[in-house]
Design an enzyme around this catalytic site. Structure first.
Site, PDB file in Angstrom:
ATOM      1  N   LYS A 267      89.952 -39.878  80.352  1.00 22.68           N
ATOM      2  CA  LYS A 267      89.496 -38.542  80.780  1.00 22.68           C
ATOM      3  C   LYS A 267      88.554 -38.681  81.970  1.00 22.68           C
ATOM      4  O   LYS A 267      87.536 -39.352  81.893  1.00 22.68           O
ATOM      5  CB  LYS A 267      88.789 -37.842  79.618  1.00 22.68           C
ATOM      6  N   ASP A 272      81.385 -31.564  83.932  1.00 16.99           N
ATOM      7  CA  ASP A 272      81.847 -30.548  82.988  1.00 16.99           C
ATOM      8  C   ASP A 272      80.776 -29.486  82.783  1.00 16.99           C
ATOM      9  O   ASP A 272      79.839 -29.673  82.006  1.00 16.99           O
ATOM     10  CB  ASP A 272      82.206 -31.213  81.653  1.00 16.99           C
ATOM     11  N   LYS A 279      78.390 -24.049  79.645  1.00 19.15           N
ATOM     12  CA  LYS A 279      77.503 -24.775  78.742  1.00 19.15           C
ATOM     13  C   LYS A 279      76.062 -24.302  78.940  1.00 19.15           C
ATOM     14  O   LYS A 279      75.723 -23.834  80.017  1.00 19.15           O
ATOM     15  CB  LYS A 279      77.553 -26.275  79.075  1.00 19.15           C
ATOM     16  N   ASP A 290      81.127 -37.248  81.890  1.00 16.72           N
ATOM     17  CA  ASP A 290      82.369 -36.810  81.273  1.00 16.72           C
ATOM     18  C   ASP A 290      83.600 -37.498  81.882  1.00 16.72           C
ATOM     19  O   ASP A 290      84.733 -37.186  81.538  1.00 16.72           O
ATOM     20  CB  ASP A 290      82.483 -35.278  81.367  1.00 16.72           C
ATOM     21  N   ASP A 349      85.662 -24.709  77.866  1.00 19.48           N
ATOM     22  CA  ASP A 349      84.893 -25.942  77.714  1.00 19.48           C
ATOM     23  C   ASP A 349      85.669 -27.005  76.930  1.00 19.48           C
ATOM     24  O   ASP A 349      85.269 -28.160  76.896  1.00 19.48           O
ATOM     25  CB  ASP A 349      83.560 -25.621  77.026  1.00 19.48           C
ATOM     26  N   GLU A 351      88.170 -28.616  77.832  1.00 18.64           N
ATOM     27  CA  GLU A 351      89.020 -28.903  78.989  1.00 18.64           C
ATOM     28  C   GLU A 351      89.607 -30.311  78.939  1.00 18.64           C
ATOM     29  O   GLU A 351      90.640 -30.572  79.554  1.00 18.64           O
ATOM     30  CB  GLU A 351      88.216 -28.727  80.286  1.00 18.64           C
ATOM     31  N   ARG A 353      91.119 -32.054  76.595  1.00 14.37           N
ATOM     32  CA  ARG A 353      92.471 -32.090  76.013  1.00 14.37           C
ATOM     33  C   ARG A 353      93.491 -31.449  76.954  1.00 14.37           C
ATOM     34  O   ARG A 353      94.656 -31.812  76.955  1.00 14.37           O
ATOM     35  CB  ARG A 353      92.442 -31.413  74.637  1.00 14.37           C
TER      36      ARG A 353
END
Ligand code: BES
Ligand code: MN
Ligand code: ZN
Length: 498
Positions: A267, A272, A279, A290, A349, A351, A353
């Site tokens: 990933k 993020d 967030k 991230d 959020d 995101e 996956r």
């Protein structure tokens, strides 16, 4: 730091510093005893007086010990002998190297690697010694205008082994350790870089440079390419950002061309914010980490190529930012993934996956023997396992077992979590094939369930490193995990784990 291997007795070393261990309740290790004998009981005397009790983490530096050829002796406390395991071994090495860096010694001869650790081989002990030593001296100060200078840093570490027939496996362990340690350092640095520097294009550039130096194949897909392939899930995440997304592919061929590759997917969300499902502000800076999944698969690739392992390895990194904006994806939007399955995006959020699912479908074209994805995927995984173990999921129990073993072997533990069908229901959507979130409970599992819908065609494991990829607090920073686990798994697969 330079490393070498040697076999010899401690009292005869012409070294700036000889390092030996003392167990708790003041028991000298064998090399310490040899020094003690040579010096007429000098060490035993010091230990008896209580200056070194052998507590884990304690050290004592001695100068001019009689009848020895070295300038100094560093005693390192090892804790209780009965409790001396893999973790304690690595800690002892770290402690020693940190202290050596602060003494005046440019070189040192280390006798700690001779210590027995359950059934661990000499190759294991040397490999871990090199990894721990380099990990302990890692620094990330490229953005400090005044660097903290180490006055006389340790330049050369000689690792002593007990017997001459251990020299060859020790050499091999040393070379593996160097490659792995450099992979870990690369992973840490990519993780630590600020998000205005380390954006998707930067990761792509890193991959291209790696490909050149290590003779790998490199391919970077641009937004257009992704559109043509139908990667609308990945593209949905990238919409809010001004940074264009990249899908990075690196391939290493160490085995026959017809041998199926092991594929690692990482990933690569370089920042993020949560997107429209924004967030909260506290600690949002940490979302620069991230992309640690991406960093770890790149670090692993570097290590594998340096070790020239006889395997085929492909690394895939979907890289993007997750930003809010006028063009950003809204909660409620429905997208069609590259697999054809539709996804209702209920929370922007979630995101990770969304970018991984398209990368996983893309991976099918490499016909993976095994695919492992690595992602800072869920806060729920941190709730479940804290900062100790990586969350491990797999559609094949044997693969889960192998990865868990690799983690144990590498001091980089993972814990097998369930992926039962019962959890799949959490992802039901009234409007699309699935929703991208599964509700409040079992969040790490429902995220893994989401990925499992894109990995039916191969053996697959998922590592949720949300709790293990970085440390918060005063000594904040990327940890380099799970590079140790992955490299040990691949060493095992290559038949090179001695
Ligand atoms: N990158 C985060 C996961 C994360 C959170 C890692 C905290 C480390 C610390 C991920 O993209 C995310 O935001 N996940 C959400 C999922 C939720 C909306 C279903 C989460 O865990 O809160
Ligand atoms: Mn997120
Ligand atoms: Zn994320």
């Amino acid at each position: 730091m330079e490393f070498s291997i040697k076999s010899g007795s401690p009292e005869k070393q012409r070294s700036a510093c000889v390092v030996v261990g003392v167990f708790e309740s003041r028991k000298l290790t064998l090399p310490a005893e040899l020094l003690d004998n040579a010096s007429g009981g000098y060490l035993a005397d010091i230990v008896r007086r209580g200056d070194m009790e052998g507590k884990a983490g304690s050290t004592l530096l001695l100068h001019n010990v009689p009848a020895t050829l070295c300038d100094r002796i560093l005693l390192v406390g090892l804790g209780k002998e009965k409790e001396f395991r893999e973790k304690e071994f690595a800690s002892a090495i770290r402690t020693a190297v940190k202290v050596l860096n602060e003494t005046g010694a440019f070189d040192a001869t280390l006798f700690l690697t001779e210590l027995q650790v359950r059934k661990r081989s000499i190759a294991w002990r040397v490999r871990q010694t090199v990894i721990a030593a380099l990990d302990a001296t890692y620094k990330f100060d490229q953005f400090k205008s005044k660097k903290e200078e180490i006055r006389r840093p340790l330049r050369k570490l000689t690792i002593s082994v007990e017997r001459r027939n251990e020299l060859a496996p020790a050499e091999e362990g040393m070379h593996q350790g160097l490659a792995i340690a450099e992979g870990i350092a690369l992973t840490k640095t990519l993780g630590n870089l600020p998000p205005n520097v380390c954006h998707p294009a930067y990761l792509a550039e890193q991959a291209r440079t790696m490909a050149q130096t290590l003779q790998l194949d490199c391919d970077v897909l641009e937004r257009d390419d992704m559109e043509k392939l139908g990667m609308h899930s990945l593209l949905a995440v990238a919409r809010g950002s001004h940074q264009p997304p990249k899908l990075i592919v690196l391939s290493y061929k160490g085995a026959k061309a017809n041998e199926k590759p092991i594929v690692l997917v990482g990933k690569g969300v370089t920042f993020d914010t949560g997107g429209i499902s924004l967030k909260p502000g506290a600690e949002m800076d940490e979302m620069k980490y991230d992309m640690c999944g991406a960093a770890s698969v790149l670090g692993t690739m570097q290590a594998v190529a340096r070790m020239a392992l006889p395997i085929n390895l492909t690394v895939i990194v979907p890289a993007t930012e997750n930003m809010p904006g006028g063009n950003a994806t809204r909660p409620g939007d429905i997208v069609t993934s590259m697999s054809g399955q539709t996804i209702e995006i209920l929370n922007t959020d979630a995101e990770g996956r969304l970018i991984l699912c398209d990368a996983l479908t893309y991976a099918e074209r490499f016909d993976p023997d095994t695919l492992i994805d690595v992602a800072t995927l869920t806060g729920a995984c941190v709730v479940a396992l804290g900062n100790v173990a990586t969350g491990l999921f797999a559609n094949k129990d044997g693969l889960a077992r192998d990865l868990q073993d690799a983690g144990d072997e590498a001091n980089d533990r993972a814990w097998h979590m369930p992926l039962w069908d019962d959890y799949q229901e959490l992802l039901k959507s009234p409007f699309a094939d699935m929703a991208n979130i599964g509700g409040r409970y079992g969040g790490a599992i429902s995220a893994a369930c989401f990925l499992s819908r894109f990995t039916r065609k191969f053996d697959w494991a998922h590592l949720d490193i949300a709790g293990t990829a970085w440390k918060s607090g005063a000594d904040k920073g990327a940890t380099g995990r799970p590079v140790p686990l992955l490299t040990h798994y691949l060493l095992q697969r290559a038949g090179k784990l001695n």
